[in-house]
Design a protein around this motif. Structure first.
Motif, PDB file in Angstrom:
ATOM      1  N   LEU A   1       0.818  -1.213   0.000  1.00  0.00           N
ATOM      2  CA  LEU A   1       0.000   0.000   0.000  1.00  0.00           C
ATOM      3  C   LEU A   1       0.853   1.265   0.000  1.00  0.00           C
ATOM      4  N   LYS A   2       1.248   1.663  -1.213  1.00  0.00           N
ATOM      5  CA  LYS A   2       1.974   2.905  -1.408  1.00  0.00           C
ATOM      6  C   LYS A   2       0.983   4.012  -1.771  1.00  0.00           C
ATOM      7  N   ALA A   3       1.491   5.194  -2.060  1.00  0.00           N
ATOM      8  CA  ALA A   3       0.653   6.389  -2.258  1.00  0.00           C
ATOM      9  C   ALA A   3      -0.444   6.207  -3.303  1.00  0.00           C
ATOM     10  N   SER A   4      -0.092   5.648  -4.467  1.00  0.00           N
ATOM     11  CA  SER A   4      -1.086   5.531  -5.546  1.00  0.00           C
ATOM     12  C   SER A   4      -2.215   4.576  -5.167  1.00  0.00           C
ATOM     13  N   ARG A   5      -1.865   3.479  -4.493  1.00  0.00           N
ATOM     14  CA  ARG A   5      -2.893   2.518  -4.063  1.00  0.00           C
ATOM     15  C   ARG A   5      -3.785   3.128  -2.980  1.00  0.00           C
ATOM     16  N   LYS A   6      -3.179   3.858  -2.068  1.00  0.00           N
ATOM     17  CA  LYS A   6      -3.957   4.514  -1.012  1.00  0.00           C
ATOM     18  C   LYS A   6      -4.959   5.492  -1.608  1.00  0.00           C
ATOM     19  N   LYS A   7      -4.518   6.225  -2.654  1.00  0.00           N
ATOM     20  CA  LYS A   7      -5.407   7.197  -3.305  1.00  0.00           C
ATOM     21  C   LYS A   7      -6.597   6.477  -3.936  1.00  0.00           C
ATOM     22  N   ARG A   8      -6.330   5.328  -4.601  1.00  0.00           N
ATOM     23  CA  ARG A   8      -7.405   4.551  -5.224  1.00  0.00           C
ATOM     24  C   ARG A   8      -8.381   4.022  -4.173  1.00  0.00           C
ATOM     25  N   ILE A   9      -7.856   3.531  -3.061  1.00  0.00           N
ATOM     26  CA  ILE A   9      -8.685   2.978  -1.980  1.00  0.00           C
ATOM     27  C   ILE A   9      -9.548   4.073  -1.358  1.00  0.00           C
ATOM     28  N   ALA A  10      -8.955   5.248  -1.146  1.00  0.00           N
ATOM     29  CA  ALA A  10      -9.703   6.379  -0.574  1.00  0.00           C
ATOM     30  C   ALA A  10     -10.849   6.778  -1.494  1.00  0.00           C
ATOM     31  N   LEU A  11     -10.571   6.810  -2.802  1.00  0.00           N
ATOM     32  CA  LEU A  11     -11.604   7.163  -3.785  1.00  0.00           C
ATOM     33  C   LEU A  11     -12.713   6.124  -3.793  1.00  0.00           C
ATOM     34  N   GLY A  12     -12.333   4.851  -3.725  1.00  0.00           N
ATOM     35  CA  GLY A  12     -13.318   3.767  -3.756  1.00  0.00           C
ATOM     36  C   GLY A  12     -14.198   3.717  -2.528  1.00  0.00           C
ATOM     37  N   SER A  13     -13.657   4.141  -1.384  1.00  0.00           N
ATOM     38  CA  SER A  13     -14.441   4.085  -0.140  1.00  0.00           C
ATOM     39  C   SER A  13     -15.047   5.435   0.240  1.00  0.00           C
ATOM     40  N   GLY A  14     -14.761   6.464  -0.562  1.00  0.00           N
ATOM     41  CA  GLY A  14     -15.371   7.780  -0.324  1.00  0.00           C
ATOM     42  C   GLY A  14     -14.857   8.505   0.899  1.00  0.00           C
ATOM     43  N   VAL A  15     -13.566   8.313   1.211  1.00  0.00           N
ATOM     44  CA  VAL A  15     -12.971   8.987   2.372  1.00  0.00           C
ATOM     45  C   VAL A  15     -11.668   9.660   1.946  1.00  0.00           C
ATOM     46  N   PRO A  16     -11.162  10.628   2.736  1.00  0.00           N
ATOM     47  CA  PRO A  16      -9.868  11.231   2.414  1.00  0.00           C
ATOM     48  C   PRO A  16      -8.740  10.201   2.603  1.00  0.00           C
ATOM     49  N   VAL A  17      -7.593  10.454   1.963  1.00  0.00           N
ATOM     50  CA  VAL A  17      -6.435   9.566   2.093  1.00  0.00           C
ATOM     51  C   VAL A  17      -5.986   9.473   3.546  1.00  0.00           C
ATOM     52  N   GLN A  18      -6.186  10.580   4.310  1.00  0.00           N
ATOM     53  CA  GLN A  18      -5.802  10.589   5.733  1.00  0.00           C
ATOM     54  C   GLN A  18      -6.516   9.490   6.514  1.00  0.00           C
ATOM     55  N   GLU A  19      -7.765   9.199   6.135  1.00  0.00           N
ATOM     56  CA  GLU A  19      -8.526   8.132   6.811  1.00  0.00           C
ATOM     57  C   GLU A  19      -7.878   6.767   6.556  1.00  0.00           C
ATOM     58  N   VAL A  20      -7.392   6.566   5.340  1.00  0.00           N
ATOM     59  CA  VAL A  20      -6.720   5.306   5.004  1.00  0.00           C
ATOM     60  C   VAL A  20      -5.443   5.179   5.835  1.00  0.00           C
ATOM     61  N   ASN A  21      -4.687   6.283   5.934  1.00  0.00           N
ATOM     62  CA  ASN A  21      -3.461   6.271   6.729  1.00  0.00           C
ATOM     63  C   ASN A  21      -3.757   6.008   8.207  1.00  0.00           C
ATOM     64  N   ARG A  22      -4.884   6.577   8.706  1.00  0.00           N
ATOM     65  CA  ARG A  22      -5.259   6.378  10.112  1.00  0.00           C
ATOM     66  C   ARG A  22      -5.575   4.904  10.371  1.00  0.00           C
ATOM     67  N   LEU A  23      -6.303   4.288   9.444  1.00  0.00           N
ATOM     68  CA  LEU A  23      -6.626   2.870   9.607  1.00  0.00           C
ATOM     69  C   LEU A  23      -5.350   2.026   9.617  1.00  0.00           C
ATOM     70  N   LEU A  24      -4.430   2.346   8.718  1.00  0.00           N
ATOM     71  CA  LEU A  24      -3.185   1.574   8.658  1.00  0.00           C
ATOM     72  C   LEU A  24      -2.360   1.753   9.928  1.00  0.00           C
ATOM     73  N   ALA A  25      -2.421   2.952  10.522  1.00  0.00           N
ATOM     74  CA  ALA A  25      -1.711   3.184  11.785  1.00  0.00           C
ATOM     75  C   ALA A  25      -2.319   2.343  12.898  1.00  0.00           C
ATOM     76  N   GLN A  26      -3.651   2.264  12.921  1.00  0.00           N
ATOM     77  CA  GLN A  26      -4.324   1.436  13.925  1.00  0.00           C
ATOM     78  C   GLN A  26      -4.000  -0.044  13.713  1.00  0.00           C
ATOM     79  N   PHE A  27      -3.926  -0.436  12.432  1.00  0.00           N
ATOM     80  CA  PHE A  27      -3.567  -1.811  12.113  1.00  0.00           C
ATOM     81  C   PHE A  27      -2.150  -2.117  12.612  1.00  0.00           C
ATOM     82  N   ASP A  28      -1.233  -1.180  12.418  1.00  0.00           N
ATOM     83  CA  ASP A  28       0.148  -1.377  12.889  1.00  0.00           C
ATOM     84  C   ASP A  28       0.190  -1.584  14.397  1.00  0.00           C
ATOM     85  N   GLN A  29      -0.628  -0.794  15.120  1.00  0.00           N
ATOM     86  CA  GLN A  29      -0.683  -0.949  16.581  1.00  0.00           C
ATOM     87  C   GLN A  29      -1.196  -2.335  16.964  1.00  0.00           C
TER      88      GLN A  29
END
Length: 472
Positions: free
Chosen positions: A408-436
């Motif tokens: 999950l690099k920048a381009s994939r994150k952008k596609r995922i954010a677009l597909g789920s209707g959320v900002p890219v920051q939300e995708v990054n937040r989820l990944l941070a929670q996943f890391d924890q």
């Protein structure tokens, strides 16, 4: 529910610290606080007077033994009396339905328009169909349920029940406004017999107020159906009016039990204490959310514990046991033990388990008072909204991305954010929670829960989990 009563009782316990025994002097203030709390909770005056009298008689002279303080001894007395007031004196079967008869067992639903009768019919049908019913403490198995609407005055009511029945996964018998309620009842009874249904639930017409026509009609339906259960559905938000409505229905019908709806929207809860007293019939179920799963059997002793800030851990454990897939949990444990890492597919499965637990507000209500401060930081609606967003983000990923989060690099994150209707920051937040969570799983694998807690720095680490669903 019961927020004021719970907080007042907590203050009473603190006031009585240091006293050697309960006396008339040191219980006077307590009784005043309880009386005010009950009245503020919309409990009817006759019920309050009787309750206070019983508590006073049993509390005075009560010895404080062992490690009990006067406040704790007093809470014990109040807990017993609250349990009795809410139907504990009716025995352990108060929350059960009498279905042990030649099928179909008929349940007649009665109540005013707007009380949540149709929704409750669907909730009850789902509960029976999924095997929630117990008899003498043992499950009786899944039931084949048929529902029908005898409300010929509101076409929307028939359509609503059809929709709810479809969501609940139970059979629905169509009816129409040009039929007579009595004919609908006879037809439903015949249909249930011919197609071997275990239970027939009949939703009746409601009115905006009590009137003679309503009572005569439902009495006629009762005579035709001869139901094993006649449940009175009442909106807890009615307060004092709930008592008057309950009395009218109880005078007109041989009620077998009461269902209190919309308890999640009522911080006072006085109807729960008054209706049972007025009708003399057990409170069998409570509606705790708008969701179809938001129906709970009513346990007087557990509700008394919740009122007094002790929580209802037993119900919470029961709900978790029903919601959590044990096989999935065992698969995850085996996977981690074998050396495989925790990935986003596992994270997605954990979120699904969490979602299955149901309404967040209902869960928080069952926690003991000592957790109230932490629970108070969680906004149930925000938490559920954030869980839905996280689910949408995960669903927008490919199976390969969930298996290998490092893709999950920048381009994939952008596609995922677009597909789920959320900002890219939300995708990054989820990944941070996943890391924890992935880090926590590693610690569990290395040395168990104790080592994990040390690695987290105890409970302080929880404060660092930014973006945790619902946390302010």
């Amino acid at each position: 529910m019961f927020d004021n009563l719970t907080s007042r009782m907590s203050r009473v316990v603190k006031t009585l610290r240091g006293e050697a025994r309960l006396t008339e002097a040191n219980t006077q203030e307590m009784l005043r606080e309880v009386r005010l709390a009950l009245l503020e909770a919309d409990v009817s005056l006759p019920v309050v007077r009787e309750f206070i009298g019983r508590v006073k008689d049993k509390a005075l002279g009560e010895d404080v033994v062992g490690s009990l303080t006067p406040g704790q001894a007093l809470v014990g007395v109040v807990s017993k009396e609250l349990t009795a007031l809410m139907g504990g004196d009716l025995g352990p079967s108060a929350g059960e339905l009498s279905l042990a008869q030649q099928p179909p067992a008929v349940i007649l639903m009665a109540g005013l328009q707007g009380s949540g009768k149709t929704t409750t019919t669907g909730k009850l049908a789902r509960w029976l169909a999924e095997g929630g019913h117990m008899q003498n403490g043992r499950p009786t198995g899944k039931k084949k349920v048929l529902v029908v609407s005898a409300d010929v005055y509101r076409p929307a009511a028939i359509e609503q029940l059809k929709t709810v029945a479809g969501q609940a996964g139970v059979d629905f018998l169509p009816s129409s406004t040009d039929q007579k309620p009595e004919d609908i009842a006879r037809g439903a009874l015949d249909h249930a017999r011919r197609y071997h249904h275990d239970v027939l639930i009949v939703d009746t017409a409601g009115r905006l107020g009590i009137d003679e026509k309503l009572m005569l009609e439902i009495q006629a339906l009762h005579k035709i159906l001869n139901p094993i259960e006649t449940l009175f559905v009442v909106d807890s938000m009615l307060g004092q009016d709930a008592v008057n409505v309950a009395k009218a229905f109880n005078d007109a019908l041989p009620l077998t039990g009461v269902v209190l709806t919309k308890l999640d929207g009522d911080s006072r809860g006085g109807a729960a204490l008054s209706v049972r007293h007025v009708t003399g019939k057990p409170l069998k179920f409570i509606g705790v959310s708008e969701k179809l799963a938001g129906l709970e059997p009513f346990h007087p002793e557990r509700m008394a514990q919740r009122v007094l800030g002790m929580g209802d851990i037993l119900s919470l454990v029961e709900e978790a046991h029903k919601a959590i897939d044990i096989n999935e949990a065992q698969k995850l444990a085996a996977k981690l033990k074998s050396g495989d890492r925790f990935d986003l597919n596992d994270f997605q499965a954990q979120l699904a388990q969490m979602k299955n637990l149901g309404d967040m507000g209902s869960i928080l209500e069952k926690l003991p008072a000592q957790f109230a401060q932490a629970a108070g930081q969680v906004d149930p609606k925000k938490a559920e909204g954030q869980l839905r967003r996280m689910e949408g983000i995960l669903n927008s990923m490919t199976p390969a991305e969930r298996s290998k989060p490092e893709l999950l690099k920048a381009s994939r994150k952008k596609r995922i954010a677009l597909g789920s209707g959320v900002p890219v920051q939300e995708v990054n937040r989820l990944l941070a929670q996943f890391d924890q969570m992935q880090g926590m799983m590693k610690q569990m694998k290395k040395g168990g829960m104790a080592k994990m807690m040390r690695a987290m720095g105890g409970m302080k680490a929880l404060k660092g989990m930014k973006g945790f669903p619902g946390m302010k």
